[in-house]
Design an enzyme around this catalytic site. Structure first.
Site, mmCIF file in Angstrom:
data_model
loop_
_atom_site.group_PDB
_atom_site.id
_atom_site.type_symbol
_atom_site.label_atom_id
_atom_site.label_comp_id
_atom_site.label_asym_id
_atom_site.label_seq_id
_atom_site.Cartn_x
_atom_site.Cartn_y
_atom_site.Cartn_z
ATOM 1 N N ASP A 157 -2.948 0.042 -8.302
ATOM 2 C CA ASP A 157 -2.268 -0.795 -7.327
ATOM 3 C C ASP A 157 -3.171 -0.866 -6.097
ATOM 4 O O ASP A 157 -4.281 -0.305 -6.100
ATOM 5 C CB ASP A 157 -0.879 -0.235 -6.975
ATOM 6 N N HIS A 229 -2.124 -7.232 -6.229
ATOM 7 C CA HIS A 229 -2.180 -5.775 -6.003
ATOM 8 C C HIS A 229 -3.601 -5.254 -6.243
ATOM 9 O O HIS A 229 -3.788 -4.202 -6.861
ATOM 10 C CB HIS A 229 -1.186 -5.056 -6.918
ATOM 11 N N GLU A 293 4.334 -10.140 -7.887
ATOM 12 C CA GLU A 293 4.076 -10.195 -6.445
ATOM 13 C C GLU A 293 2.664 -10.689 -6.127
ATOM 14 O O GLU A 293 1.957 -10.112 -5.307
ATOM 15 C CB GLU A 293 4.323 -8.817 -5.818
#
Length: 530
Positions: A157, A229, A293
């Site tokens: 991440d 990410h 995301e």
């Protein structure tokens, strides 16, 4: 027993199971592995007899105990292993401790059992906080006790890269650590601890984790979360980014605009990483590629990426993201693995039909994925995000929000009754997520995971929380005590578990779920602001 067997009948008679007892028949190794403290020995005729019957299913078993000993009929190795786990639960909790006692009483019983779902998972985020190999192996042991069989490791991440790469060594040399970590509460002014944090698994570590998991009927599902990410990846190799600009491993939580380029060199880079990870694990049928995301602004602003998108005949950056993830899924399919994604990737469209979807934003989007022909693993924030507090109390340790209770988990239905039969058939199972922004160590991991994961185990095995769960859990906690698990007590935390106290929220997690479920109907919701 947890999870509760499908059929359980008490029988007359009992016998003493002694250390050094003999196990005979098929699948002896699986039974011995599930009962390590008894030092069971293979033999031609034993107190425990195991036979294989493939007709009943790989994970199914029949277990009979009585004055003549133990008889196990199992569909395959997993069935024999789970039968032995059930046998262990017939023994007193003290049998889970290492001790000099040489025998334990086994009551007479007949048990027939098989799982409702094939995917019974736990997710562990090792990117935000790293957990060394010994903690992963311990978690696998606890999963095996509860007949959980999928360990999803979130390996990368913005805040860290967690696996060695011999092809791209800067990933573990540069991206595996950050200079400091946020210790403030969610949505409050940022406060740092100014303490470096890091770590990574060598490929040998990953090989050990894979082999250890397989021996205990657990499949490791590695996650390389892309194309967003990406701060940690780009800290090591900025050339794979959409802009080429330098990045640092992110030292705060939340969403970053860092995004990988979708151009061919990036695909080649990721394919090499897949080869290393899959090879180290000794193979895996699933690789998670994220897709959540993702901030697509840098793609939209790049003339080179725009020209590439147009050369592919794609009309938008959302279409390009779908194309990119499908290309990675194709590469995984060539290597014998299915791609798994978070639900934003499904909303963007264009997935391979065999891609597994994890609908974290709610079962509504999960139902749409199932109706579109995708297999689904139920992963909704409510009630399967275990980084949320278990009560709205300042006595709880700091969490992102509140409250997801033990009862909430036990009441969950992975395949809702109002879905069609075809949609329900697409549900592979359920998985709880433990994101580790506020889980800095193994003691906190224990507290957040257990006993809520006991409820998850029952739901994922049976399809529903069974009658009498609360009473059975009370007894089951004695087993966790014997194993040294620092779970959350049912009455609330011990004084020493109240570190960094939680600040209760005025917003219910159910309200959050309603809002994010509404977002799944708009493909633009896959482009969050930062």
């Amino acid at each position: 027993m947890i999870p509760r067997p499908e059929l359980f009948s008490r029988l007359s008679g009992s016998f003493e199971l002694s250390a050094g007892a003999t196990v005979s028949g098929d699948l002896v190794d699986a039974v011995r592995l599930a009962l390590p403290g008894l030092d069971l020995r293979p033999g031609d005729a034993g107190e425990i007899d195991v036979r294989r019957d493939p007709a009943i299913g790989e994970e199914a078993y029949r277990l009979t105990t009585g004055s003549r000993g133990v008889e196990i009929v199992a569909g395959g190795r997993a069935g024999a292993f789970y039968a032995a786990q059930t046998l262990h639960q017939l023994l007193p909790p003290a049998s889970y401790r290492f001790a000099e006692r040489t025998s334990w009483p086994v009551p007479g019983a007949r048990i027939e059992d098989a799982p409702r779902f094939s995917w019974r998972g736990l997710h562990l985020d090792v990117a935000r906080h790293f957990f060394p190999t010994r903690e992963v192996l311990r978690l696998i042991d606890l999963m095996a006790l509860h007949k959980l069989n999928r360990l999803h490791l979130h390996l990368v991440d913005d805040q860290g890269w967690r696996v060695e790469s011999r092809a791209y060594p800067l990933l573990h040399e540069v991206s595996s650590h950050r200079p400091r970590t946020v210790v403030s509460h969610y949505r409050e002014p940022v406060v740092y601890d100014e303490v470096p944090h890091g770590g990574y698994y060598t490929l040998d570590d990953l090989a050990e984790i894979g082999a250890y998991a397989r021996s205990r009927c657990v499949t490791v599902v590695p996650e390389i979360d892309v194309p967003g990410h990406a701060s940690a990846i780009l800290a090591a190799y900025p050339a794979f980014g959409a802009t080429g600009e330098p990045y640092e491993v992110l030292d705060r939580w939340g969403i970053s605009p860092a995004i990988l380029s979708p151009l061919p060199p990036t695909v080649e880079f990721l394919t090499t990483i897949f080869d290393e990870v899959i090879g180290a694990l000794g193979g895996t049928p699933y690789v998670h590629i994220g897709g959540d995301e993702v901030v697509l602004d840098h793609w939209a602003g790049s003339a080179e990426i725009t020209a590439y998108r147009e050369s592919l005949g794609l009309s938008s950056v959302n279409d390009l993201q779908a194309w990119f993830l499908r290309r990675l899924a194709d590469a995984l399919a060539e290597r014998g693995a299915r791609a798994v994604v978070w639900d934003e990737a499904f909303v963007s469209g264009g997935l391979r039909e065999d891609t597994v979807v994890m609908p974290w934003r709610g079962m509504g989007v999960g139902r749409r994925a199932a109706a579109a022909g995708h297999d689904v693993v139920a992963t909704p924030v409510f009630p399967l995000y275990f980084d949320y507090a278990e009560s709205s109390s300042p006595d709880e340790p700091m969490a992102i929000g509140d409250a997801i209770t033990l009862a909430d988990v036990a009441a969950f239905r992975p395949a809702p009754e109002d879905w069609s039969d075809a949609e329900r058939a697409r549900v592979l199972g359920a998985q709880a997520q433990l994101w580790s922004e506020r889980v800095p160590d193994a003691r906190t991991l224990d507290y957040r995971m257990w006993p809520r994961a006991c409820a998850l185990a029952e739901v994922a095995w049976s399809g529903t929380g069974q009658d009498g769960f609360a009473g059975r859990l009370e007894e089951h906690l004695g087993r966790l005590d014997a194993l040294g698990v620092e779970y959350r007590p049912l009455a609330g935390p011990h004084p020493w578990q109240r570190r960094r106290p939680h600040r209760p929220s005025t917003v219910r997690v159910t309200d959050v779920m309603a809002r994010i479920e509404a977002m799944t109907h708009d493909p633009e919701s896959t482009r969050p602001s930062v």
